[in-house]
Design an enzyme around this catalytic site. Structure first.
Site, PDB file in Angstrom:
ATOM      1  N   SER A   1       0.840  -1.209   0.000  1.00 36.70           N
ATOM      2  CA  SER A   1       0.000   0.000   0.000  1.00 36.70           C
ATOM      3  C   SER A   1       0.866   1.246   0.000  1.00 36.70           C
ATOM      4  CB  SER A   1      -0.865  -0.027   1.261  1.00 36.70           C
ATOM      5  OG  SER A   1      -1.466   1.232   1.479  1.00 36.70           O
TER       6      SER A   1
ATOM      7  N   LYS B   1       2.294  -3.909   6.669  1.00 36.68           N
ATOM      8  CA  LYS B   1       2.689  -3.954   5.254  1.00 36.68           C
ATOM      9  C   LYS B   1       4.206  -3.821   5.119  1.00 36.68           C
ATOM     10  CE  LYS B   1      -1.412  -4.393   3.415  1.00 36.68           C
ATOM     11  NZ  LYS B   1      -1.797  -5.676   2.812  1.00 36.68           N
TER      12      LYS B   1
ATOM     13  N   TYR C   1      -1.562  -1.072  10.826  1.00 35.50           N
ATOM     14  CA  TYR C   1      -1.856  -1.582   9.483  1.00 35.50           C
ATOM     15  C   TYR C   1      -0.680  -1.304   8.545  1.00 35.50           C
ATOM     16  CZ  TYR C   1      -3.702  -1.612   4.729  1.00 35.50           C
ATOM     17  OH  TYR C   1      -3.853  -1.835   3.377  1.00 35.50           O
TER      18      TYR C   1
HETATM   19  P1  NAD Z   1     -11.192  -6.716   1.234  1.00 36.53           P
HETATM   20  O1  NAD Z   1     -11.426  -6.711   2.693  1.00 36.53           O
HETATM   21  O2  NAD Z   1     -12.341  -6.449   0.333  1.00 36.53           O
HETATM   22  O3  NAD Z   1     -10.540  -8.122   0.806  1.00 36.53           O
HETATM   23  C1  NAD Z   1      -9.721  -8.878   1.658  1.00 36.53           C
HETATM   24  C2  NAD Z   1     -10.285 -10.293   1.700  1.00 36.53           C
HETATM   25  O4  NAD Z   1      -9.470 -11.093   2.563  1.00 36.53           O
HETATM   26  C3  NAD Z   1     -11.712 -10.355   2.264  1.00 36.53           C
HETATM   27  O5  NAD Z   1     -12.521 -11.056   1.340  1.00 36.53           O
HETATM   28  C4  NAD Z   1     -11.573 -11.096   3.586  1.00 36.53           C
HETATM   29  O6  NAD Z   1     -12.700 -11.902   3.859  1.00 36.53           O
HETATM   30  C5  NAD Z   1     -10.313 -11.905   3.362  1.00 36.53           C
HETATM   31  N1  NAD Z   1      -9.542 -12.247   4.562  1.00 36.53           N
HETATM   32  C6  NAD Z   1      -9.194 -11.440   5.589  1.00 36.53           C
HETATM   33  N2  NAD Z   1      -8.448 -12.114   6.480  1.00 36.53           N
HETATM   34  C7  NAD Z   1      -8.301 -13.363   5.995  1.00 36.53           C
HETATM   35  C8  NAD Z   1      -7.633 -14.536   6.453  1.00 36.53           C
HETATM   36  N3  NAD Z   1      -6.957 -14.542   7.610  1.00 36.53           N
HETATM   37  N4  NAD Z   1      -7.682 -15.652   5.701  1.00 36.53           N
HETATM   38  C9  NAD Z   1      -8.373 -15.678   4.539  1.00 36.53           C
HETATM   39  N5  NAD Z   1      -9.039 -14.603   4.061  1.00 36.53           N
HETATM   40  C10 NAD Z   1      -8.993 -13.466   4.775  1.00 36.53           C
HETATM   41  O7  NAD Z   1     -10.002  -5.696   0.952  1.00 36.53           O
HETATM   42  P2  NAD Z   1      -9.421  -5.161  -0.430  1.00 36.53           P
HETATM   43  O8  NAD Z   1      -9.716  -3.713  -0.504  1.00 36.53           O
HETATM   44  O9  NAD Z   1      -9.834  -6.038  -1.545  1.00 36.53           O
HETATM   45  O10 NAD Z   1      -7.874  -5.295  -0.146  1.00 36.53           O
HETATM   46  C11 NAD Z   1      -7.112  -6.402  -0.591  1.00 36.53           C
HETATM   47  C12 NAD Z   1      -5.665  -6.237  -0.169  1.00 36.53           C
HETATM   48  O11 NAD Z   1      -5.153  -5.024  -0.710  1.00 36.53           O
HETATM   49  C13 NAD Z   1      -5.456  -6.142   1.346  1.00 36.53           C
HETATM   50  O12 NAD Z   1      -4.276  -6.824   1.680  1.00 36.53           O
HETATM   51  C14 NAD Z   1      -5.304  -4.644   1.595  1.00 36.53           C
HETATM   52  O13 NAD Z   1      -4.518  -4.385   2.730  1.00 36.53           O
HETATM   53  C15 NAD Z   1      -4.594  -4.224   0.321  1.00 36.53           C
HETATM   54  N6  NAD Z   1      -4.799  -2.800   0.004  1.00 36.53           N
HETATM   55  C16 NAD Z   1      -6.072  -2.319  -0.146  1.00 36.53           C
HETATM   56  C17 NAD Z   1      -6.281  -0.967  -0.421  1.00 36.53           C
HETATM   57  C18 NAD Z   1      -7.666  -0.407  -0.557  1.00 36.53           C
HETATM   58  O14 NAD Z   1      -7.822   0.816  -0.548  1.00 36.53           O
HETATM   59  N7  NAD Z   1      -8.713  -1.190  -0.711  1.00 36.53           N
HETATM   60  C19 NAD Z   1      -5.177  -0.116  -0.570  1.00 36.53           C
HETATM   61  C20 NAD Z   1      -3.890  -0.632  -0.430  1.00 36.53           C
HETATM   62  C21 NAD Z   1      -3.717  -1.993  -0.150  1.00 36.53           C
HETATM   63  C1  UD1 Z   2      -6.881   5.364   3.742  1.00 35.05           C
HETATM   64  C2  UD1 Z   2      -5.953   4.847   4.817  1.00 35.05           C
HETATM   65  C3  UD1 Z   2      -4.713   4.269   4.158  1.00 35.05           C
HETATM   66  C4  UD1 Z   2      -5.117   3.199   3.155  1.00 35.05           C
HETATM   67  C5  UD1 Z   2      -6.055   3.832   2.134  1.00 35.05           C
HETATM   68  C6  UD1 Z   2      -6.488   2.878   1.091  1.00 35.05           C
HETATM   69  C7  UD1 Z   2      -6.388   6.268   6.776  1.00 35.05           C
HETATM   70  C8  UD1 Z   2      -5.833   7.319   7.688  1.00 35.05           C
HETATM   71  N1  UD1 Z   2      -5.608   5.922   5.720  1.00 35.05           N
HETATM   72  O1  UD1 Z   2      -6.201   6.332   3.018  1.00 35.05           O
HETATM   73  O2  UD1 Z   2      -3.859   3.705   5.119  1.00 35.05           O
HETATM   74  O3  UD1 Z   2      -3.978   2.676   2.503  1.00 35.05           O
HETATM   75  O4  UD1 Z   2      -7.195   4.344   2.838  1.00 35.05           O
HETATM   76  O5  UD1 Z   2      -7.682   2.293   1.393  1.00 35.05           O
HETATM   77  O6  UD1 Z   2      -7.469   5.740   6.985  1.00 35.05           O
HETATM   78  N2  UD1 Z   2     -12.361  11.738   3.425  1.00 35.05           N
HETATM   79  C9  UD1 Z   2     -13.396  12.590   3.762  1.00 35.05           C
HETATM   80  N3  UD1 Z   2     -14.551  12.066   4.270  1.00 35.05           N
HETATM   81  C10 UD1 Z   2     -14.726  10.709   4.451  1.00 35.05           C
HETATM   82  C11 UD1 Z   2     -13.652   9.845   4.102  1.00 35.05           C
HETATM   83  C12 UD1 Z   2     -12.496  10.394   3.606  1.00 35.05           C
HETATM   84  O7  UD1 Z   2     -13.286  13.797   3.617  1.00 35.05           O
HETATM   85  O8  UD1 Z   2     -15.792  10.292   4.929  1.00 35.05           O
HETATM   86  C13 UD1 Z   2     -11.131  12.299   2.834  1.00 35.05           C
HETATM   87  C14 UD1 Z   2      -9.864  12.009   3.601  1.00 35.05           C
HETATM   88  O9  UD1 Z   2      -9.617  12.993   4.560  1.00 35.05           O
HETATM   89  C15 UD1 Z   2      -8.830  11.981   2.467  1.00 35.05           C
HETATM   90  C16 UD1 Z   2      -9.609  11.460   1.265  1.00 35.05           C
HETATM   91  O10 UD1 Z   2     -10.983  11.697   1.565  1.00 35.05           O
HETATM   92  O11 UD1 Z   2      -8.384  13.280   2.183  1.00 35.05           O
HETATM   93  C17 UD1 Z   2      -9.414   9.990   0.998  1.00 35.05           C
HETATM   94  O12 UD1 Z   2      -9.695   9.252   2.181  1.00 35.05           O
HETATM   95  P1  UD1 Z   2      -9.746   7.640   2.213  1.00 35.05           P
HETATM   96  O13 UD1 Z   2     -10.621   7.163   1.123  1.00 35.05           O
HETATM   97  O14 UD1 Z   2     -10.087   7.239   3.599  1.00 35.05           O
HETATM   98  O15 UD1 Z   2      -8.263   7.198   1.838  1.00 35.05           O
HETATM   99  P2  UD1 Z   2      -6.858   7.638   2.494  1.00 35.05           P
HETATM  100  O16 UD1 Z   2      -7.040   8.521   3.646  1.00 35.05           O
HETATM  101  O17 UD1 Z   2      -5.991   8.084   1.387  1.00 35.05           O
END
Ligand code: NAD
Ligand code: UD1
Length: 337
Positions: free
Chosen positions: A124, A152, A148
């Site tokens: 991330s 990572k 978190y």
């Molecule tokens: P998500 O929660 O939709 O998907 C994660 C999946 O993993 C879920 O389906 C959950 O049921 C499963 N899971 C959790 N713990 C588990 C375990 N111990 N064993 C088996 N399954 C398990 O999240 P996502 O947004 O699809 O994210 C996927 C990956 O990408 C994660 O590792 C997250 O940290 C990373 N990531 C996500 C974002 C984002 O903004 N969504 C940003 C950066 C990194």
């Molecule tokens: C968040 C996580 C980050 C993670 C990323 C991806 C935090 C502090 N950081 O990042 O670790 O990798 O999600 O999923 O949670 N905002 C609003 N109102 C809301 C929600 C968000 O104004 O209800 C604003 C936030 O202040 C920010 C932007 O929208 O400026 C994006 O927020 P968000 O979607 O939560 O992502 P990140 O903060 O970038």
């Protein structure tokens, strides 16, 4: 290739699995369904006209993984499974290290025992903490601001140590910026449990009438309009980056570390305006104080992904909002609604 996709019923995993299957790979989904619905698989089957196999299981369960590997003969693992709520990680750090660090370790041990050494990891942009400047390059220093993010960084380091010890591994550390949007079919998308903490799913729920208004966390940042700036990337572009990373690793052993972003930043107000256009209705919002831990601006230098993988994000902000809206409108209460 035959691929194990952990977290494969989750938001990013489901979109990536669809693209992997469309690219001709065979896919097995492995998920404990703690943050997703098994109904995702029905939707994937509607898109693909073919049904991926879902095995319900946990990445912390070594015996179950050993049995799976013995049975299936995988060529590679794409690892999405994990917990991702920043606030919850501050309250429950041990839970986060257990799933994200110990779970990944257990999975890697099972892979090593089975002789599977190709691994794609969901990292991330949070590993960069509060960057000294933007755009953020992969060689910028890493700094966690919460458990978190630290989970990572720890896994990234474990993966680097693994390659040093055995250079025959092929590992990608993909640093996602802010994935948003949904598959263009409207059949799969982001379905957070409880109150969304991220911006796009919150806006979606306001637009569909589930919540009265958005709270904008701060309009006094040093950004063009005072609200936070992020690198939103369409989840299907992000998924395509995984297909490309896999192709890259097939040709080259070693460690690949790349940002997956668009290289452009948009503010909260930009997103609200784009979404309002897509939905054809205003998004009511109020300005509130800054959210603790938030940074002003975060966007990727996306050149390494382009140079190494041929990666390019094709879908713009309006498309991200239009696709997110289609998903939300067709599924106002998500998969189980
Ligand atoms: P998500 O929660 O939709 O998907 C994660 C999946 O993993 C879920 O389906 C959950 O049921 C499963 N899971 C959790 N713990 C588990 C375990 N111990 N064993 C088996 N399954 C398990 O999240 P996502 O947004 O699809 O994210 C996927 C990956 O990408 C994660 O590792 C997250 O940290 C990373 N990531 C996500 C974002 C984002 O903004 N969504 C940003 C950066 C990194
Ligand atoms: C968040 C996580 C980050 C993670 C990323 C991806 C935090 C502090 N950081 O990042 O670790 O990798 O999600 O999923 O949670 N905002 C609003 N109102 C809301 C929600 C968000 O104004 O209800 C604003 C936030 O202040 C920010 C932007 O929208 O400026 C994006 O927020 P968000 O979607 O939560 O992502 P990140 O903060 O970038």
């Amino acid at each position: 290739m035959k691929l194990l996709v952990t977290g494969g019923t989750g938001y990013i995993g489901s979109h990536t699995a669809v693209l992997l299957m469309q690219a001709g790979h065979e896919v097995v989904l492995w998920d404990n369904l703690s943050n997703s619905s098994a109904r995702v698989v029905d939707r994937m089957a509607m898109i693909l006209r073919e049904r991926p196999l879902l095995v319900i299981g946990d990445v912390r369960d070594r015996a179950a993984l050993d049995a799976l590997f013995a049975h299936q003969g995988f060529d590679a693992v794409i690892h999405f499974a994990g917990l991702k709520a920043v606030g919850e990680s501050v309250e429950r750090p041990l839970l986060y290290y257990e799933h994200n660090v110990q779970g990944t370790l257990t999975l890697l041990q099972a892979m090593a025992a089975a002789g599977v050494r190709l691994f794609v990891f969901s990292s991330s942009a949070t590993v960069y903490g509060d960057p000294a400047s933007v755009p953020i390059r992969e060689d910028f220093p890493r700094a966690a601001t919460n458990p978190y993010g630290r989970s990572k960084i720890i896994v990234e380091d474990i993966l680097a140590d693994l390659i040093t010890a055995d250079p025959t591994w092929r590992i990608a550390r993909l640093r996602y910026f802010n994935p948003v949007g949904a598959h263009e079919s409207g059949l799969i998308g982001e379905d957070p449990r409880g109150t969304p903490s991220n911006l796009m799913p919150y806006i979606c729920q306001v637009a569909v009438g589930r919540r009265p208004q958005l709270r904008v966390f701060g309009d006094d940042y040093e950004t063009p309009d005072g609200t936070g700036v992020r690198d939103y990337i369409h989840v299907v572009d992000l998924a395509a980056g995984h297909v490309q990373a896999l192709d890259y690793l097939v040709g080259k052993a070693g460690l690949l570390t790349v940002n997956l972003g668009t290289g452009r930043g948009y503010s909260v107000r930009d997103l609200i305006a784009s979404f309002a256009r897509a939905a054809g209705r205003p998004i009511p919002y109020v300005i509130e104080p800054r959210r603790p831990g938030d940074i002003a601006t975060c966007y990727a230098d996306a050149q390494a992904a382009q140079r190494l993988l041929g990666f390019r994000a094709l879908r713009d902000l309006d498309r991200m909002c239009a696709d997110a809206w289609r998903w939300q409108q067709q599924n106002p209460h998500g998969y189980d609604g």
